[in-house]
Design an enzyme around this catalytic site. Structure first.
Site, PDB file in Angstrom:
ATOM      1  N   LYS A  98      -3.357   5.647   1.555  1.00 41.06           N
ATOM      2  CA  LYS A  98      -4.665   6.328   1.712  1.00 41.06           C
ATOM      3  C   LYS A  98      -5.593   5.541   2.615  1.00 41.06           C
ATOM      4  O   LYS A  98      -5.426   4.333   2.826  1.00 41.06           O
ATOM      5  CB  LYS A  98      -5.336   6.540   0.360  1.00 41.06           C
ATOM      6  CG  LYS A  98      -5.610   5.267  -0.465  1.00 41.06           C
ATOM      7  CD  LYS A  98      -6.878   4.523  -0.107  1.00 41.06           C
ATOM      8  CE  LYS A  98      -7.054   3.218  -0.866  1.00 41.06           C
ATOM      9  NZ  LYS A  98      -8.054   2.308  -0.314  1.00 41.06           N
TER      10      LYS A  98
ATOM     11  N   PRO B  12       1.264  -0.858   4.598  1.00 40.05           N
ATOM     12  CA  PRO B  12       1.089  -2.313   4.690  1.00 40.05           C
ATOM     13  C   PRO B  12       0.683  -2.921   3.346  1.00 40.05           C
ATOM     14  O   PRO B  12      -0.143  -2.345   2.634  1.00 40.05           O
ATOM     15  CB  PRO B  12      -0.031  -2.475   5.718  1.00 40.05           C
ATOM     16  CG  PRO B  12      -0.659  -1.128   5.875  1.00 40.05           C
ATOM     17  CD  PRO B  12       0.378  -0.120   5.510  1.00 40.05           C
TER      18      PRO B  12
ATOM     19  N   ASP C 145      -6.690   2.902  -8.263  1.00 37.51           N
ATOM     20  CA  ASP C 145      -6.235   3.691  -7.118  1.00 37.51           C
ATOM     21  C   ASP C 145      -4.985   4.514  -7.405  1.00 37.51           C
ATOM     22  O   ASP C 145      -4.499   5.205  -6.520  1.00 37.51           O
ATOM     23  CB  ASP C 145      -5.878   2.734  -5.959  1.00 37.51           C
ATOM     24  CG  ASP C 145      -6.992   2.597  -4.942  1.00 37.51           C
ATOM     25  OD1 ASP C 145      -8.018   3.279  -5.098  1.00 37.51           O
ATOM     26  OD2 ASP C 145      -6.810   1.817  -3.997  1.00 37.51           O
TER      27      ASP C 145
ATOM     28  N   SER D 241      -0.187   1.229  -5.356  1.00 40.65           N
ATOM     29  CA  SER D 241      -0.602   2.367  -6.197  1.00 40.65           C
ATOM     30  C   SER D 241       0.280   3.577  -5.917  1.00 40.65           C
ATOM     31  O   SER D 241       0.651   4.312  -6.846  1.00 40.65           O
ATOM     32  CB  SER D 241      -2.065   2.714  -5.922  1.00 40.65           C
ATOM     33  OG  SER D 241      -2.875   1.589  -6.158  1.00 40.65           O
ATOM     34  N   ALA D 242       0.617   3.796  -4.649  1.00 37.92           N
ATOM     35  CA  ALA D 242       1.520   4.906  -4.304  1.00 37.92           C
ATOM     36  C   ALA D 242       2.883   4.690  -4.952  1.00 37.92           C
ATOM     37  O   ALA D 242       3.504   5.641  -5.453  1.00 37.92           O
ATOM     38  CB  ALA D 242       1.663   5.010  -2.788  1.00 37.92           C
TER      39      ALA D 242
HETATM   40  C1  LIG Z   1     -10.924  -1.005  -3.138  1.00 37.41           C
HETATM   41  C2  LIG Z   1     -10.095   0.204  -3.440  1.00 37.41           C
HETATM   42  C3  LIG Z   1     -10.803   1.432  -2.866  1.00 37.41           C
HETATM   43  O1  LIG Z   1     -10.019   2.594  -2.954  1.00 37.41           O
HETATM   44  O2  LIG Z   1      -8.782   0.222  -2.917  1.00 37.41           O
HETATM   45  P1  LIG Z   1      -7.916  -0.838  -2.070  1.00 37.41           P
HETATM   46  O3  LIG Z   1      -8.631  -1.008  -0.794  1.00 37.41           O
HETATM   47  O4  LIG Z   1      -7.812  -2.118  -2.841  1.00 37.41           O
HETATM   48  O5  LIG Z   1      -6.568  -0.185  -1.851  1.00 37.41           O
HETATM   49  C4  LIG Z   1      -9.898   0.366  -4.952  1.00 37.41           C
HETATM   50  O6  LIG Z   1     -11.118   0.459  -5.616  1.00 37.41           O
HETATM   51  C5  LIG Z   1      -9.062  -0.715  -5.600  1.00 37.41           C
HETATM   52  O7  LIG Z   1      -8.231  -0.113  -6.520  1.00 37.41           O
HETATM   53  P2  LIG Z   1      -6.961  -0.888  -7.159  1.00 37.41           P
HETATM   54  O8  LIG Z   1      -6.345  -1.789  -6.154  1.00 37.41           O
HETATM   55  O9  LIG Z   1      -6.105   0.133  -7.833  1.00 37.41           O
HETATM   56  O10 LIG Z   1      -7.712  -1.771  -8.222  1.00 37.41           O
HETATM   57  P3  LIG Z   1      -7.201  -2.324  -9.642  1.00 37.41           P
HETATM   58  O11 LIG Z   1      -5.807  -2.806  -9.500  1.00 37.41           O
HETATM   59  O12 LIG Z   1      -7.543  -1.345 -10.716  1.00 37.41           O
HETATM   60  O13 LIG Z   1      -8.186  -3.558  -9.793  1.00 37.41           O
HETATM   61  C6  LIG Z   1      -8.012  -4.781  -9.118  1.00 37.41           C
HETATM   62  C7  LIG Z   1      -9.322  -5.524  -9.178  1.00 37.41           C
HETATM   63  O14 LIG Z   1     -10.261  -4.935  -8.241  1.00 37.41           O
HETATM   64  C8  LIG Z   1     -11.552  -4.923  -8.763  1.00 37.41           C
HETATM   65  N1  LIG Z   1     -12.040  -3.533  -8.864  1.00 37.41           N
HETATM   66  C9  LIG Z   1     -11.215  -2.481  -8.656  1.00 37.41           C
HETATM   67  C10 LIG Z   1     -11.692  -1.186  -8.693  1.00 37.41           C
HETATM   68  C11 LIG Z   1     -13.057  -1.001  -9.003  1.00 37.41           C
HETATM   69  N2  LIG Z   1     -13.590   0.226  -9.077  1.00 37.41           N
HETATM   70  N3  LIG Z   1     -13.861  -2.066  -9.220  1.00 37.41           N
HETATM   71  C12 LIG Z   1     -13.370  -3.318  -9.140  1.00 37.41           C
HETATM   72  O15 LIG Z   1     -14.129  -4.279  -9.324  1.00 37.41           O
HETATM   73  C13 LIG Z   1     -11.481  -5.614 -10.120  1.00 37.41           C
HETATM   74  O16 LIG Z   1     -11.744  -6.974  -9.889  1.00 37.41           O
HETATM   75  C14 LIG Z   1     -10.024  -5.445 -10.516  1.00 37.41           C
HETATM   76  O17 LIG Z   1      -9.582  -6.461 -11.377  1.00 37.41           O
HETATM   77  N1  LIG Z   2       4.854  -2.062  -5.437  1.00 38.77           N
HETATM   78  C1  LIG Z   2       4.056  -2.977  -4.870  1.00 38.77           C
HETATM   79  N2  LIG Z   2       3.855  -2.961  -3.547  1.00 38.77           N
HETATM   80  C2  LIG Z   2       3.018  -3.862  -2.977  1.00 38.77           C
HETATM   81  N3  LIG Z   2       2.366  -4.818  -3.630  1.00 38.77           N
HETATM   82  C3  LIG Z   2       2.519  -4.863  -4.948  1.00 38.77           C
HETATM   83  C4  LIG Z   2       3.356  -3.948  -5.614  1.00 38.77           C
HETATM   84  N4  LIG Z   2       3.291  -4.235  -6.924  1.00 38.77           N
HETATM   85  C5  LIG Z   2       2.450  -5.272  -7.060  1.00 38.77           C
HETATM   86  N5  LIG Z   2       1.988  -5.687  -5.876  1.00 38.77           N
HETATM   87  C6  LIG Z   2       0.996  -6.769  -5.660  1.00 38.77           C
HETATM   88  O1  LIG Z   2      -0.274  -6.110  -5.417  1.00 38.77           O
HETATM   89  C7  LIG Z   2      -0.947  -6.661  -4.296  1.00 38.77           C
HETATM   90  C8  LIG Z   2      -1.766  -5.590  -3.559  1.00 38.77           C
HETATM   91  O2  LIG Z   2      -0.988  -4.479  -3.302  1.00 38.77           O
HETATM   92  P1  LIG Z   2      -1.234  -3.277  -2.297  1.00 38.77           P
HETATM   93  O3  LIG Z   2      -1.224  -2.041  -3.109  1.00 38.77           O
HETATM   94  O4  LIG Z   2      -0.230  -3.371  -1.215  1.00 38.77           O
HETATM   95  O5  LIG Z   2      -2.644  -3.520  -1.617  1.00 38.77           O
HETATM   96  P2  LIG Z   2      -4.120  -2.940  -1.772  1.00 38.77           P
HETATM   97  O6  LIG Z   2      -4.551  -3.196  -3.204  1.00 38.77           O
HETATM   98  O7  LIG Z   2      -4.913  -3.738  -0.785  1.00 38.77           O
HETATM   99  O8  LIG Z   2      -4.108  -1.503  -1.430  1.00 38.77           O
HETATM  100  C9  LIG Z   2       0.160  -7.274  -3.438  1.00 38.77           C
HETATM  101  O9  LIG Z   2      -0.332  -8.406  -2.779  1.00 38.77           O
HETATM  102  C10 LIG Z   2       1.257  -7.624  -4.441  1.00 38.77           C
HETATM  103  O10 LIG Z   2       1.168  -8.961  -4.864  1.00 38.77           O
END
Ligand SMILES: C[C@@](CO)(OP(=O)(O)O)[C@H](O)COP(=O)(O)OP(=O)(O)OC[C@H]1O[C@@H](n2ccc(N)nc2=O)[C@H](O)[C@@H]1O
Ligand SMILES: Nc1ncnc2c1ncn2[C@@H]1O[C@H](COP(=O)(O)OP(=O)(O)O)[C@@H](O)[C@H]1O
Length: 324
Positions: free
Chosen positions: A31, A120, A162, A129-130
Site C-alpha cells: 500500500k 520492499p 496495517d 501486513s500483506a
Molecule cells: C505507519 C503505518 C501507516 O499505514 O504503516 P507503515 O508505514 O509502517 O507500513 C502504520 O500505522 C503502521 O502499521 P503497522 O506496521 O501494522 O503497525 P503495528 O505493527 O501495529 O505497530 C508497530 C508500532 O508502530 C507504532 N504505531 C503503529 C500504528 C499506530 N496507529 N500507532 C503507532 O504508534 C507503535 O509503536 C507500534 O508498536
Molecule cells: N512477512 C514479513 N515480511 C517482512 N518483514 C517482516 C515480516 N514479518 C515480520 N517482519 C519484520 O517486520 C519489519 C517491518 O516489516 P514491513 O511490513 O516490511 O515494513 P513496514 O512496517 O515499514 O511496512 C521487518 O523489518 C521485519 O523484521
C-alpha cells in the site's frame, strides 16, 4: 484483549477436511498512504490515525501447503528468495497470522507457508501486513475454517494496525490505529514511481521521532479525509489528487533520513505531480501522469544516486484473494 467475538474457540480441535486442496495460493498487495493524519499517542502507545490507503500492484504471494499427516503438526515458513531482513521463525507476521487463526478456530493441523515477497521490506508499504493478510485467507481456505470477512478483519487487527487493509485492498479510509477500514469509492488508475532505499526504517522509531518533533503534542488529528481528496478520487483525477497528498510522518522520516528530501525534490523537478514519503518511510512514492512521466522521473532518480532502485506500479488493485 481479543477483538474477536463470533469465532468458535471451543476446546475441540477441528479435524482436517478430507478431500480438500493440498495447497492454496493467495496474493495480497502492498500500500501507499495517500493521506496520513496522526494524533497524540494513547495510553497503549498507539497513535490515532485518519488515513487513506491505496493498494498498489506490488504483490506478495503466500502459498499454504497441507503437511503430510505423519509429519509434526507445525507452522513453517520458507522464503522463495532468502532475505536476511525477513525472519522465517515465529516472529514472521505470516506465521503469527496462521497461528492466531489456528488458535481462534481450534485447528490442530499444521501448515507449510511459502512466501514470495515483492513489497520492499521495512519500506512503509506494509509488506509484512500483506503477508499476514494473505496467510489468514490462505489458511482459512486450506483448513476449511470458514471465517467471514468481518472475523478475518478482527484477527487481522490483532496482528498489526496495517493488516486489515490488505484484506480488502483497493482504496480505503482507516481510523483508530489504522485498523478500522472502510472502502472508499474511487475511479480510474493511478501511476506511481516508487523510490526504494537500501536500508529500511523502523515504524516504532518513526512514531517516536514524530512524538519528539511534536513537543507539547501534535496538531489535532483530522477527523475526516479532506473532501477535496475524496472528490479527486471519485473523479479519477490524479492532477486534482496530487496537491492533497499528505503524510504527518514525513517530517519524522526526513529527520531520520535527510536525503529523502532530495529524493522528493528530484522527483518533482523531473515532473512528478507530487512525491511524498510512504507511511513511515523510507520509501518515497511519486504520483505521475503517464508512462512517459514515469520514465522521466525514474531516470532522474536513478541518475541522482539517492535510491537503490525504482519501480513503476499502478493502483488501486484488489485485496487478498485466492489465485490459481
Ligand atoms: C505507519 C503505518 C501507516 O499505514 O504503516 P507503515 O508505514 O509502517 O507500513 C502504520 O500505522 C503502521 O502499521 P503497522 O506496521 O501494522 O503497525 P503495528 O505493527 O501495529 O505497530 C508497530 C508500532 O508502530 C507504532 N504505531 C503503529 C500504528 C499506530 N496507529 N500507532 C503507532 O504508534 C507503535 O509503536 C507500534 O508498536
Ligand atoms: N512477512 C514479513 N515480511 C517482512 N518483514 C517482516 C515480516 N514479518 C515480520 N517482519 C519484520 O517486520 C519489519 C517491518 O516489516 P514491513 O511490513 O516490511 O515494513 P513496514 O512496517 O515499514 O511496512 C521487518 O523489518 C521485519 O523484521
Amino acid at each position: 484483549m481479543s477483538h474477536l467475538r463470533s469465532v468458535p474457540c471451543g476446546p475441540e480441535p477441528v479435524p482436517p477436511r478430507s478431500g480438500s486442496a493440498a495447497s492454496v495460493r493467495v496474493e495480497a498487495p502492498g500500500k501507499v498512504n495517500l493521506f496520513l493524519s496522526v494524533g497524540a499517542p494513547g495510553p497503549d502507545g498507539y497513535h490515532p490515525l485518519t488515513t487513506v490507503f491505496q493498494a498498489v500492484r506490488l504483490i506478495e504471494t503466500v502459498t499454504a501447503r497441507r503437511q503430510p499427516s505423519q509429519s509434526r503438526q507445525d507452522i513453517t515458513l520458507t522464503l522463495e528468495e532468502p532475505d536476511d531482513a525477513v525472519p522465517t521463525d515465529e516472529t514472521n507476521l505470516a506465521v503469527r497470522a496462521a497461528r492466531l487463526l489456528a488458535q481462534a478456530t481450534g485447528v490442530s493441523e499444521g501448515v507449510d507457508l511459502l512466501l514470495r515477497k515483492r513489497v520492499p521490506v521495512a519500506g512503509g508499504m506494509a509488506g509484512g501486513s500483506a503477508d499476514a493478510a494473505a496467510a489468514l485467507v490462505a489458511c482459512n481456505t486450506l483448513w476449511g475454517t470458514g471465517l467471514g470477512p468481518g472475523e478475518l478483519a478482527a484477527l487481522a487487527a490483532q496482528l498489526g494496525a496495517d493488516v486489515p487493509f490488505p484484506l480488502i485492498g483497493s482504496t480505503a479510509v482507516g481510523h483508530g490505529r489504522g485498523d478500522l477500514v472502510t472502502p472508499l469509492m474511487t475511479r480510474g488508475s493511478y501511476q506511481w514511481v516508487i523510490a526504494l532505499q537500501e536500508r529500511g526504517l523502523s515504524t516504532p522509531e518513526v512514531f517516536r521521532r514524530f512524538d519528539e518533533l511534536s513537543g507539547q503534542g501534535p496538531a489535532p488529528i483530522a477527523q475526516e479525509v479532506p473532501e477535496a481528496m475524496t472528490a479527486a478520487l471519485r473523479a479519477g483525477d490524479p492532477r486534482a489528487l496530487a496537491p492533497h497528498l499528505h503524510n504527518d510522518l514525513q517530517a519524522a522520516a526526513l529527520d531520520l533520513r535527510p536525503e529523502l528530501a532530495e529524493v522528493i525534490a528530484l522527483a518533482e523537478q523531473a515532473g512528478a505531480l507530487r512525491a511524498i514519503v510512504s507511511g513511515s518511510g523510507p520509501t518515497v512514492v511519486a504520483l505521475v501522469e503517464d508512462a512517459a512521466g514515469a520514465q522521466r522521473v525514474r531516470r532522474a532518480l536513478e541518475a541522482g544516486g539517492l535510491c537503490s532502485r525504482t519501480l513503476r506500479v499502478d493502483a488501486p488493485v484488489a485485496g487478498a484473494r485466492v489465485v490459481g
